[in-house]
Design an enzyme around this catalytic site. Sequence first.
Site, short mmCIF file in Angstrom:
data_model
loop_
_atom_site.label_atom_id
_atom_site.label_comp_id
_atom_site.label_asym_id
_atom_site.label_seq_id
_atom_site.Cartn_x
_atom_site.Cartn_y
_atom_site.Cartn_z
CG ASP A 128 73.45 32.99 -19.72
OD1 ASP A 128 72.41 33.05 -20.40
OD2 ASP A 128 74.54 33.48 -20.10
CB CYS A 160 79.02 34.97 0.27
SG CYS A 160 80.02 36.46 0.35
CB CYS A 179 79.82 38.66 3.63
SG CYS A 179 79.55 39.78 2.22
CB CYS A 194 76.01 38.62 2.44
SG CYS A 194 76.65 37.47 1.21
CG ASP A 251 77.06 29.88 -26.10
OD1 ASP A 251 77.91 29.05 -26.49
OD2 ASP A 251 77.33 31.07 -25.96
CG HIS A 300 79.31 39.68 -2.32
ND1 HIS A 300 78.69 39.51 -1.10
CD2 HIS A 300 78.59 40.64 -2.97
CE1 HIS A 300 77.67 40.33 -1.00
NE2 HIS A 300 77.59 41.03 -2.12
#
Lengths: 370, 370
Positions: free
Chosen positions: B267, B307, B310, B305, B94, B336
């Site tokens: 974002d 991930c 998990c 999930c 940014d 996660h």
Amino acid sequence: MQSVYYELIKECPRSGARLGKLHTPHGVFDTPMFMPVGTQATVKTLSPEELYAMNSQVILSNTYHLFLRPGSELVRRAGGLHKFMNYQRGMLTDSGGYQVFSLGAMRKITEEGVTFRSHLDGSKKFLNPEIATKVQEDLGADIIMAFDECIPYPADRDYAKASTERTTRWAQRCLAAKTREDQGLFGIVQGGMYPDLRKYSADSLTSLDFAGFGIGGLSVGEPKPLMYDILGQTTEHMPKDKARYLMGVGTPDCMVEAVNLGVDMFDCVYPTRVARNGTAMMSWGRLVARNAAYAEDFSPLDPNCDCYTCRNFSRAYIRHLFKAQEILALRLLTIHNLHFLLKFAQNMRNAIREDRFPEFREQFLAQWQE
Amino acid sequence: MQSVYYELIKECPRSGARLGKLHTPHGVFDTPMFMPVGTQATVKTLSPEELYAMNSQVILSNTYHLFLRPGSELVRRAGGLHKFMNYQRGMLTDSGGYQVFSLGAMRKITEEGVTFRSHLDGSKKFLNPEIATKVQEDLGADIIMAFDECIPYPADRDYAKASTERTTRWAQRCLAAKTREDQGLFGIVQGGMYPDLRKYSADSLTSLDFAGFGIGGLSVGEPKPLMYDILGQTTEHMPKDKARYLMGVGTPDCMVEAVNLGVDMFDCVYPTRVARNGTAMMSWGRLVARNAAYAEDFSPLDPNCDCYTCRNFSRAYIRHLFKAQEILALRLLTIHNLHFLLKFAQNMRNAIREDRFPEFREQFLAQWQE
């Protein structure tokens, strides 16, 4: 055959150093070994995969901490520590003795056991050989430790003698309390700084059916020469066919001296604790990664190191992360320091295997800066 | 051909949603996309490899923070942000505008630029379009943002008009200051909550040669219906052949609504920030992982999930880590939550590709608990 046992592979002909293998239900691991400490069921800041990647073998967890939180019953219901924290290699739990005795005024010792106050909420708790064994059976590590008293330094002879004798009686109670066949119980040799008490402790414990032996009550404030002296007068009374674990020691200079005196296993919070303070362990000593001197140093912490941190990040970046109080900083130094000590143990094993341990030790100590 | 450009792949025939690709020197990335935020040259608690493992594409870093510490000159000498933090996929910085204006009483705006006090040491600093562009060229991200003013909510019309016009003048100065060919500069559409000012801002900026466009000044405290209303009246004035990046938005309900209105990029610090507070993002809302209710819950955070967290750890373990104040807790929830939002963006892309985005949106919102 016991589920946990030590296999002596080779003795150094010119020192006390030994090469061995520790057999456990979760694998066979090479000794001399360093065991990373995962006090609260996590090696601080790291994932299990990061430990595997640095060839971590056995890790340690603390009975005292897990007894208080989350409780060993809960860990048992979770399927044991291996499953709870998802670490699938070797695991060892201490007995809680060391932490409980460190509480000082907050604990009271009798023959039966120790009453103490939790450091978390001040509540009254009790540990004795039977409970410490039960807790460790619930936690389910491969290696569990007898409940002992770590004698402070200095301690007068009468206190040391009474305590050492009680540690032997408690060790017998731990053996009697043990029910699981898939765990190996280690006795812990005490005796303070008194060679005859060390001999008594070693003799009385090694006559019992332990899978291996801890050596406790060293590196508790005594000068290093005294520590090495007492250590040598302890290991000489210990059997060759059982593992010897010097508890709470994990700086490379102490490790190389202890291996020289016949020690096989080590653990210490030092590498992980100083990592979180911004200190990197180097072959010659320490590098304070937060120092302004490294602000624009784009080289790795150690150009000769093949750890994840040194392969991927610069001193400048690590310093920036510390200044910015970013958690990745703690991870990167923890990885480097544990990798360093695990590699150091491996280097010692290679030196013993190749009949050059005395030279390895000499060279290492010659360039070591305390 | 510019080094950074948007390729429109498909438009949803029944909504404003679009499927696209963002071409950058570090790869081609799919839109709609969520960009994890790495404020201080690190996505808090994570390694680059953990980001790769969750299919992270473009990540964001903050000019304001890096300008103050470690300084953009240092990052340039390190070889740029990609090399400094060892992230080899897309990167966006940014302009520092948002952070500087957030300082409130600690900053002063003139036509020339903004004088402000560093939040680190109170020292006087100055940013303007030319400096913000130079700093971002030193940092070396693939996508850099024009220096703008984020109009607060509420703001009266005179203030909003003057500010919006200045943002356009500043955007022209950023374009004039830009020297690197391998970065794409995005203008930022402002205009507060005034549709005609939004139209003016979009028209005036899209007539200039930007690689894409941010949409700023939304999700700054206004009610959500107003936000969606203004957003829709902004995107309708934006060209189809350029990427549209809704800055600072990253909850799934806002994302699905914004995609419905034609937004491509997002974002937000939300997923990483709430993770560190112990909150897991779920398809239906939030799960407070520290809650006592999960003390003995040995199931994963989300059984559906895939991930890392998990697949490997239970709610009970994660809760224990939070209670014990262990850093691994922050890592596991950060993984996660980011995985959740990256997967959510992927699910939206699949829905657009398969002509079922309106149904996807409807189903998602029907079960969403604010």
